[in-house]
Scaffold this motif. Structure first.
Motif, PDB file in Angstrom:
ATOM      1  N   LEU A 319     -12.346  36.145  -5.070  1.00  0.00           N
ATOM      2  CA  LEU A 319     -13.527  36.693  -4.408  1.00  0.00           C
ATOM      3  C   LEU A 319     -13.149  37.740  -3.362  1.00  0.00           C
ATOM      4  O   LEU A 319     -13.824  38.764  -3.223  1.00  0.00           O
ATOM      5  N   VAL A 320     -12.073  37.487  -2.625  1.00  0.00           N
ATOM      6  CA  VAL A 320     -11.608  38.472  -1.655  1.00  0.00           C
ATOM      7  C   VAL A 320     -11.265  39.782  -2.353  1.00  0.00           C
ATOM      8  O   VAL A 320     -11.549  40.875  -1.847  1.00  0.00           O
ATOM      9  N   LEU A 332     -17.429  32.447   1.696  1.00  0.00           N
ATOM     10  CA  LEU A 332     -17.641  31.650   2.904  1.00  0.00           C
ATOM     11  C   LEU A 332     -18.299  30.320   2.568  1.00  0.00           C
ATOM     12  O   LEU A 332     -17.862  29.262   3.039  1.00  0.00           O
ATOM     13  N   TYR A 333     -19.364  30.358   1.760  1.00  0.00           N
ATOM     14  CA  TYR A 333     -20.037  29.104   1.382  1.00  0.00           C
ATOM     15  C   TYR A 333     -19.084  28.193   0.617  1.00  0.00           C
ATOM     16  O   TYR A 333     -18.999  26.986   0.886  1.00  0.00           O
ATOM     17  N   TYR A 334     -18.336  28.768  -0.326  1.00  0.00           N
ATOM     18  CA  TYR A 334     -17.419  27.964  -1.134  1.00  0.00           C
ATOM     19  C   TYR A 334     -16.265  27.419  -0.292  1.00  0.00           C
ATOM     20  O   TYR A 334     -15.759  26.332  -0.568  1.00  0.00           O
ATOM     21  N   THR A 335     -15.864  28.153   0.740  1.00  0.00           N
ATOM     22  CA  THR A 335     -14.815  27.662   1.636  1.00  0.00           C
ATOM     23  C   THR A 335     -15.243  26.388   2.339  1.00  0.00           C
ATOM     24  O   THR A 335     -14.489  25.405   2.406  1.00  0.00           O
ATOM     25  N   VAL A 336     -16.453  26.390   2.877  1.00  0.00           N
ATOM     26  CA  VAL A 336     -16.957  25.204   3.569  1.00  0.00           C
ATOM     27  C   VAL A 336     -17.036  24.023   2.603  1.00  0.00           C
ATOM     28  O   VAL A 336     -16.567  22.914   2.911  1.00  0.00           O
ATOM     29  N   HIS A 337     -17.616  24.264   1.436  1.00  0.00           N
ATOM     30  CA  HIS A 337     -17.752  23.193   0.437  1.00  0.00           C
ATOM     31  C   HIS A 337     -16.393  22.641   0.001  1.00  0.00           C
ATOM     32  O   HIS A 337     -16.152  21.434   0.053  1.00  0.00           O
ATOM     33  N   SER A 338     -15.491  23.513  -0.434  1.00  0.00           N
ATOM     34  CA  SER A 338     -14.231  23.054  -1.022  1.00  0.00           C
ATOM     35  C   SER A 338     -13.323  22.396   0.010  1.00  0.00           C
ATOM     36  O   SER A 338     -12.622  21.425  -0.303  1.00  0.00           O
ATOM     37  N   THR A 339     -13.339  22.888   1.240  1.00  0.00           N
ATOM     38  CA  THR A 339     -12.492  22.296   2.278  1.00  0.00           C
ATOM     39  C   THR A 339     -12.893  20.862   2.564  1.00  0.00           C
ATOM     40  O   THR A 339     -12.051  19.956   2.626  1.00  0.00           O
ATOM     41  N   LEU A 340     -14.180  20.625   2.736  1.00  0.00           N
ATOM     42  CA  LEU A 340     -14.645  19.290   3.109  1.00  0.00           C
ATOM     43  C   LEU A 340     -14.506  18.290   1.964  1.00  0.00           C
ATOM     44  O   LEU A 340     -14.123  17.135   2.176  1.00  0.00           O
ATOM     45  N   LEU A 389     -20.932  20.138 -10.231  1.00  0.00           N
ATOM     46  CA  LEU A 389     -22.098  19.711 -11.005  1.00  0.00           C
ATOM     47  C   LEU A 389     -23.322  19.590 -10.096  1.00  0.00           C
ATOM     48  O   LEU A 389     -23.198  19.228  -8.921  1.00  0.00           O
ATOM     49  N   PRO A 390     -24.512  19.904 -10.635  1.00  0.00           N
ATOM     50  CA  PRO A 390     -25.723  19.758  -9.813  1.00  0.00           C
ATOM     51  C   PRO A 390     -26.016  18.288  -9.575  1.00  0.00           C
ATOM     52  O   PRO A 390     -25.612  17.432 -10.386  1.00  0.00           O
ATOM     53  N   PRO A 391     -26.681  17.946  -8.437  1.00  0.00           N
ATOM     54  CA  PRO A 391     -27.297  18.821  -7.447  1.00  0.00           C
ATOM     55  C   PRO A 391     -26.440  19.026  -6.210  1.00  0.00           C
ATOM     56  O   PRO A 391     -26.979  19.263  -5.125  1.00  0.00           O
ATOM     57  N   PHE A 392     -25.132  18.914  -6.331  1.00  0.00           N
ATOM     58  CA  PHE A 392     -24.275  18.940  -5.157  1.00  0.00           C
ATOM     59  C   PHE A 392     -23.877  20.373  -4.787  1.00  0.00           C
ATOM     60  O   PHE A 392     -24.157  21.335  -5.514  1.00  0.00           O
ATOM     61  N   SER A 393     -23.198  20.486  -3.642  1.00  0.00           N
ATOM     62  CA  SER A 393     -22.892  21.806  -3.073  1.00  0.00           C
ATOM     63  C   SER A 393     -21.964  22.618  -3.956  1.00  0.00           C
ATOM     64  O   SER A 393     -22.010  23.852  -3.945  1.00  0.00           O
ATOM     65  N   GLY A 394     -21.110  21.971  -4.743  1.00  0.00           N
ATOM     66  CA  GLY A 394     -20.213  22.703  -5.619  1.00  0.00           C
ATOM     67  C   GLY A 394     -20.962  23.554  -6.630  1.00  0.00           C
ATOM     68  O   GLY A 394     -20.523  24.662  -6.981  1.00  0.00           O
ATOM     69  N   PHE A 395     -22.104  23.051  -7.094  1.00  0.00           N
ATOM     70  CA  PHE A 395     -22.911  23.821  -8.050  1.00  0.00           C
ATOM     71  C   PHE A 395     -23.459  25.087  -7.392  1.00  0.00           C
ATOM     72  O   PHE A 395     -23.432  26.171  -7.983  1.00  0.00           O
ATOM     73  N   GLY A 397     -22.216  26.636  -4.771  1.00  0.00           N
ATOM     74  CA  GLY A 397     -21.104  27.540  -4.489  1.00  0.00           C
ATOM     75  C   GLY A 397     -20.656  28.298  -5.725  1.00  0.00           C
ATOM     76  O   GLY A 397     -20.431  29.515  -5.672  1.00  0.00           O
ATOM     77  N   LYS A 398     -20.538  27.605  -6.847  1.00  0.00           N
ATOM     78  CA  LYS A 398     -20.084  28.280  -8.065  1.00  0.00           C
ATOM     79  C   LYS A 398     -21.147  29.218  -8.622  1.00  0.00           C
ATOM     80  O   LYS A 398     -20.823  30.249  -9.228  1.00  0.00           O
ATOM     81  N   LEU A 399     -22.408  28.884  -8.396  1.00  0.00           N
ATOM     82  CA  LEU A 399     -23.473  29.795  -8.806  1.00  0.00           C
ATOM     83  C   LEU A 399     -23.392  31.095  -8.009  1.00  0.00           C
ATOM     84  O   LEU A 399     -23.543  32.192  -8.573  1.00  0.00           O
ATOM     85  N   MET A 400     -23.131  30.985  -6.706  1.00  0.00           N
ATOM     86  CA  MET A 400     -22.961  32.189  -5.889  1.00  0.00           C
ATOM     87  C   MET A 400     -21.749  32.995  -6.336  1.00  0.00           C
ATOM     88  O   MET A 400     -21.776  34.229  -6.348  1.00  0.00           O
ATOM     89  N   ILE A 401     -20.687  32.311  -6.719  1.00  0.00           N
ATOM     90  CA  ILE A 401     -19.473  32.998  -7.189  1.00  0.00           C
ATOM     91  C   ILE A 401     -19.765  33.785  -8.468  1.00  0.00           C
ATOM     92  O   ILE A 401     -19.393  34.957  -8.597  1.00  0.00           O
ATOM     93  N   LEU A 402     -20.444  33.145  -9.413  1.00  0.00           N
ATOM     94  CA  LEU A 402     -20.743  33.811 -10.675  1.00  0.00           C
ATOM     95  C   LEU A 402     -21.667  35.014 -10.463  1.00  0.00           C
ATOM     96  O   LEU A 402     -21.526  36.043 -11.116  1.00  0.00           O
ATOM     97  N   GLN A 403     -22.604  34.894  -9.531  1.00  0.00           N
ATOM     98  CA  GLN A 403     -23.515  35.997  -9.248  1.00  0.00           C
ATOM     99  C   GLN A 403     -22.829  37.150  -8.533  1.00  0.00           C
ATOM    100  O   GLN A 403     -23.296  38.291  -8.609  1.00  0.00           O
ATOM    101  N   SER A 404     -21.722  36.876  -7.846  1.00  0.00           N
ATOM    102  CA  SER A 404     -21.047  37.926  -7.088  1.00  0.00           C
ATOM    103  C   SER A 404     -20.201  38.839  -7.970  1.00  0.00           C
ATOM    104  O   SER A 404     -19.812  39.929  -7.545  1.00  0.00           O
TER     105      SER A 404
END
Length: 507
Positions: A319-320, A332-340, A389-395, A397-404
């Motif tokens: 992404l960078v 940024l969103y995926y960083t928060v999700h994946s770290t936690l 997988l939905p409905p969790f934050s990983g879904f 985050g990955k949706l935002m990644i694919l759209q970017s």
């Protein structure tokens, strides 16, 4: 309010000093309570600082009132303060888990933990590259000692590799700073961004060499292929609360890549604009593939989680490399999700290992756990979240990644690897879960029940996933705001440099 920027650095530093004083140092309970209370206060102050940045925009603090570009500058924008909030939230969970008994297996756990928090927060808030190096060294020195906390052959071996590689990275970091300072005459990030834009032709290759050396350093810190080989063994051998805190360590390298190659070598850098993208995109994609294969091949659960960290690092670096506001917001969103979620999985791995007896977290038949419903449920939540997988934050985050990914080539490559790696992660976690909870030998559990404080720490970290999904709207808006602020280099440099405008470099 301006002094609030220093709180995430000063508070853990003062807490570490207080813990080492005799009235506190000789009492395990006092050490624990002081460390946990301080971590909670750090989280409150970080959230308050984020609210201030939302109201006032970018804030900077000149230490000793020495203004940029001459003095030490701390910069609080949305991106840096979100990372500080993430670190504080993660640290509170990790310190609670460690305070249930893990802290007493070695010496100076709590002061070292606080010193590492000081270094991490400082790395996010610094406004110049030399102090980024300084804070890197602070957090690394603390991490060296935390890695071998409680001792053991595997920890010592992993620590030697970790120390040698990071010392090498630090040496390269200094070389790159020397080259850049000798050419540009400054290491202030805002000042460098302006000077690189008007760089004489004869200095281009020197600055490019310095910039590429920085990329090597940050890639090593982030564990990007081919500099990733130290991470699985290091994270798998660390104690559970230390491994949980280490989940944010690789993100510091990713943050540095994003900050430097979006601000200094961003779209306004002339001939040097986007010079790292051609290197970072294939490296990031290869890291995703390697992490997914490593997760499938892992023979124990800790190694599997460590390889999931590699998958997240590869995703973020890709992404960078895209160098757009959409990709930065997704990162940024995926960083928060994946770290936690990876931090929570490290703690879950420890809980399972403690209850399986000699089998530990190895993916073999073993004694049953004493809390199968509790551990099975939190394992399932963590697995569904990290797999996206939905409905969790990983879904989300990955949706935002694919759209970017908007360009055809990057879209084909990124979509293919993200979706394929998600499938491989699902397979790896399904195999791990079925082995750990269903391949049971004997009727008696292998260990006692988990202390309530450790269960609270895991739930604390896992709770972030549904919250990130429920509040996905405002959080994605916050991520987009951070990305827009990051790429608005003109406003940020004018705000930081203030009354000291940068003069054009004369050839």
């Amino acid at each position: 309010m301006w002094h609030l920027i220093t709180a995430p650095i000063l508070l853990p530093f003062l807490t570490a000093l207080l813990i080492m004083l005799p009235p506190v140092h000789y009492s395990p309970m006092r050490r624990r309570w002081l460390s946990m209370i301080s971590s909670a206060i750090q989280l409150v102050l970080a959230v308050f600082l984020l609210l201030q940045v939302q109201q006032q925009g970018l804030m900077h603090y000149a230490v000793g009132n020495w203004q940029a570009p001459f003095g030490i500058i701390l910069v609080a924008d949305t991106l840096s303060v979100v990372m500080v909030c993430l670190t504080s939230f993660l640290a509170l969970g990790a310190i609670c888990y460690g305070s249930a008994g893990e802290d007493e297996k070695g010496s100076f756990f709590h002061p070292l933990f606080q010193f590492q928090l000081m270094g991490i927060n400082g790395a996010f808030l610094t406004g110049d590259l030399f102090n980024l190096f300084v804070f890197f060294e602070v957090l690394l020195i603390a991490s060296y000692a935390l890695l071998i906390h409680a001792g053991g052959k595997n920890k010592t071996k992993a620590a030697v590799h970790y120390v040698v590689l990071n010392l090498t990275g630090s040496a390269i970091f200094l070389f790159s700073l020397a080259v850049l300072y000798g050419t540009l005459g400054t290491l202030n990030i805002a000042d460098m961004a302006v000077k690189v834009a008007v760089l004489p032709a004869e200095d281009l290759m020197l600055v490019k060499a310095g910039g590429l050396m920085l990329m090597i350093v940050f890639a090593l810190k982030a564990a990007v292929l081919p500099l990733q080989f130290w991470l699985p063994a290091t994270y798998a051998s660390a104690s559970a609360p230390v491994a949980a805190l280490f989940a944010v360590m690789t993100k510091i390298g990713v943050y540095a890549l994003l900050r430097v190659y979006s601000t200094i070598f961003g779209e306004n850098a002339g001939p040097l604009a986007g010079m790292a993208s051609d290197w970072l995109l294939p490296a990031g994609l290869a890291t995703i593939a390697l992490g997914a294969v490593g997760a499938l091949a892992s023979q124990d659960f800790r190694k599997l989680v460590a390889n999931l960290v590699l998958v997240s690092v590869g995703t973020l670096v890709s992404l960078v490399a895209l160098q757009t506001e959409l990709s930065a917001a997704a990162a940024l969103y995926y960083t928060v999700h994946s770290t936690l979620v990876t931090a929570a999985l490290f703690l879950i791995a420890d809980l399972i290992a403690n209850q399986r007896g000699k089998a530990g977290d190895r993916l073999v038949s073993g004694r049953r756990v004493s809390q199968p419903i509790l551990l099975g449920f939190i394992f399932m939540i963590g697995a569904l979240t990290v797999a996206g997988l939905p409905p969790f934050s990983g879904f989300v985050g990955k949706l935002m990644i694919l759209q970017s990914a908007v360009e055809p080539v990057s879209r084909v490559l990124l979509w293919s690897l993200i979706l394929l790696s998600s499938l491989m992660v699902i397979v790896a976690l399904s195999r791990a879960g079925s082995t750990l909870f269903w391949r049971v030998s004997g009727t008696e559990p292998g260990g006692g029940k988990a202390p309530p404080l450790q269960v609270f720490a895991v739930i604390w970290l896992l709770l972030a996933s549904p919250l990130l999904a429920v509040f996905a709207g405002p959080l994605t808006a916050l991520s987009q705001q951070a990305a827009a602020q990051l790429y608005d280099t003109t406003t940020s440099t004018n705000s930081i440099l203030g009354q000291y405008p940068v003069q054009e470099i004369k050839p």
